[in-house]
Design a protein around this motif. Structure first.
Motif, PDB file in Angstrom:
ATOM      1  N   PHE A 106       0.858  -1.180   0.000  1.00  0.00           N
ATOM      2  CA  PHE A 106       0.000   0.000   0.000  1.00  0.00           C
ATOM      3  C   PHE A 106       0.891   1.225   0.000  1.00  0.00           C
ATOM      4  N   GLY A 107       0.834   1.943  -1.122  1.00  0.00           N
ATOM      5  CA  GLY A 107       1.746   3.043  -1.411  1.00  0.00           C
ATOM      6  C   GLY A 107       1.716   4.164  -0.402  1.00  0.00           C
ATOM      7  N   GLY A 108       2.898   4.655  -0.062  1.00  0.00           N
ATOM      8  CA  GLY A 108       3.025   5.744   0.889  1.00  0.00           C
ATOM      9  C   GLY A 108       3.185   5.280   2.321  1.00  0.00           C
ATOM     10  N   SER A 109       2.999   3.987   2.554  1.00  0.00           N
ATOM     11  CA  SER A 109       3.086   3.481   3.923  1.00  0.00           C
ATOM     12  C   SER A 109       4.517   3.534   4.441  1.00  0.00           C
ATOM     13  N   GLN A 110       4.619   3.549   5.765  1.00  0.00           N
ATOM     14  CA  GLN A 110       5.911   3.521   6.432  1.00  0.00           C
ATOM     15  C   GLN A 110       6.025   2.235   7.237  1.00  0.00           C
ATOM     16  N   SER A 111       7.219   1.966   7.728  1.00  0.00           N
ATOM     17  CA  SER A 111       7.469   0.720   8.454  1.00  0.00           C
ATOM     18  C   SER A 111       6.540   0.546   9.654  1.00  0.00           C
ATOM     19  N   GLY A 112       6.167   1.619  10.318  1.00  0.00           N
ATOM     20  CA  GLY A 112       5.280   1.532  11.474  1.00  0.00           C
ATOM     21  C   GLY A 112       3.855   1.158  11.130  1.00  0.00           C
ATOM     22  N   ASP A 113       3.478   1.260   9.850  1.00  0.00           N
ATOM     23  CA  ASP A 113       2.126   0.889   9.440  1.00  0.00           C
ATOM     24  C   ASP A 113       1.944  -0.623   9.350  1.00  0.00           C
ATOM     25  N   LEU A 114       2.999  -1.351   9.077  1.00  0.00           N
ATOM     26  CA  LEU A 114       2.883  -2.794   8.867  1.00  0.00           C
ATOM     27  C   LEU A 114       2.423  -3.549  10.112  1.00  0.00           C
ATOM     28  N   PRO A 115       3.007  -3.299  11.290  1.00  0.00           N
ATOM     29  CA  PRO A 115       2.497  -4.002  12.481  1.00  0.00           C
ATOM     30  C   PRO A 115       1.048  -3.656  12.794  1.00  0.00           C
ATOM     31  N   LEU A 116       0.638  -2.438  12.460  1.00  0.00           N
ATOM     32  CA  LEU A 116      -0.741  -2.019  12.751  1.00  0.00           C
ATOM     33  C   LEU A 116      -1.771  -2.841  11.991  1.00  0.00           C
ATOM     34  N   TYR A 117      -1.420  -3.285  10.806  1.00  0.00           N
ATOM     35  CA  TYR A 117      -2.366  -4.022   9.969  1.00  0.00           C
ATOM     36  C   TYR A 117      -2.032  -5.499   9.843  1.00  0.00           C
ATOM     37  N   ALA A 118      -1.091  -5.969  10.616  1.00  0.00           N
ATOM     38  CA  ALA A 118      -0.666  -7.366  10.515  1.00  0.00           C
ATOM     39  C   ALA A 118      -1.825  -8.336  10.731  1.00  0.00           C
ATOM     40  N   ASP A 119      -2.698  -8.023  11.665  1.00  0.00           N
ATOM     41  CA  ASP A 119      -3.812  -8.925  11.948  1.00  0.00           C
ATOM     42  C   ASP A 119      -4.830  -8.972  10.812  1.00  0.00           C
ATOM     43  N   ARG A 120      -4.772  -8.002   9.901  1.00  0.00           N
ATOM     44  CA  ARG A 120      -5.736  -7.943   8.797  1.00  0.00           C
ATOM     45  C   ARG A 120      -5.148  -8.364   7.455  1.00  0.00           C
ATOM     46  N   ILE A 121      -3.876  -8.053   7.209  1.00  0.00           N
ATOM     47  CA  ILE A 121      -3.327  -8.339   5.876  1.00  0.00           C
ATOM     48  C   ILE A 121      -1.986  -9.071   5.898  1.00  0.00           C
ATOM     49  N   ILE A 122      -1.650  -9.669   7.014  1.00  0.00           N
ATOM     50  CA  ILE A 122      -0.450 -10.516   7.057  1.00  0.00           C
ATOM     51  C   ILE A 122      -0.797 -11.864   7.688  1.00  0.00           C
ATOM     52  N   LEU A 123      -1.188 -11.855   8.940  1.00  0.00           N
ATOM     53  CA  LEU A 123      -1.413 -13.095   9.682  1.00  0.00           C
ATOM     54  C   LEU A 123      -2.489 -14.002   9.092  1.00  0.00           C
ATOM     55  N   PRO A 124      -3.603 -13.464   8.563  1.00  0.00           N
ATOM     56  CA  PRO A 124      -4.636 -14.366   8.025  1.00  0.00           C
ATOM     57  C   PRO A 124      -4.153 -15.249   6.870  1.00  0.00           C
ATOM     58  N   TYR A 125      -3.115 -14.824   6.161  1.00  0.00           N
ATOM     59  CA  TYR A 125      -2.638 -15.584   5.005  1.00  0.00           C
ATOM     60  C   TYR A 125      -1.781 -16.775   5.406  1.00  0.00           C
TER      61      TYR A 125
END
Length: 181
Positions: A106-125
């Motif tokens: 997701f364009g424009g994101s920073q490293s701190g954004d990834l942990p915030l959305y991990a439960d929605r767009i990382i862990l479920p996969y």
């Protein structure tokens, strides 16, 4: 400083991962690249969520979730996550021929954004591997290197706690004078 709190892109999250339980989670607030304040990240997040400004990634994250409901991605794939360098990698499947890949940049994101959305767009996969392409926007926004590294530590710890067998790979960060997003 309040204007900067409204813009999550300007807020770098500092989380020291070793040992994460013993240190306070801090948010560094910058205006035009200058350090203004350091506050507790939970307080910063609460302030941010209570603002009238919509989260800049809400539409992207919701679109990923919609896509996943309509066409569930395979588990045990290789997940590519990060900023516009990942999002704009339109030939990812062709470049990774023979491998099952998922693109969640997701364009424009920073490293701190990834942990915030991990439960929605990382862990479920439940990916077998994660390729992280993030940090370029941190550099361009003047986020301290230590904060970006701490954000990576937080993400790695979060993923390995939930998915201990998942391997993670970090792409190098570069300075861009003219971001493409």
């Amino acid at each position: 400083c309040w204007v900067c709190l409204v813009c999550w892109v300007c807020l770098g999250v500092l989380v020291t991962a070793y040992p994460s339980d013993s240190l306070q989670r801090l948010a560094e607030i910058r205006v035009d690249g200058e350090l203004v304040d350091v506050i507790n990240v939970e307080e910063a997040w609460r302030i941010y969520l209570n603002t009238k400004t919509p989260n800049p990634w809400t539409q992207d994250i919701e679109q990923f979730e919609r896509m996943d409901r309509e066409n569930p991605p395979p588990q045990n794939a290789i997940l590519f996550i990060g900023d516009s360098n990942i999002r704009l990698w339109t030939m990812l499947e062709e470049d990774m021929e023979g491998l099952t890949v998922i693109n969640r940049g997701f364009g424009g994101s920073q490293s701190g954004d990834l942990p915030l959305y991990a439960d929605r767009i990382i862990l479920p996969y439940k990916p077998k591997a994660i390729v992280v392409g993030s940090g370029n926007n941190d550099v361009n926004a003047g986020v301290a290197t230590e904060i970006t590294i701490s954000n990576y530590h937080e993400l790695i710890n979060l993923v390995h706690k939930a998915l201990p067998e998942t391997r993670m790979f970090l792409l190098s960060t570069k300075h861009q004078t003219h971001p493409t997003h």
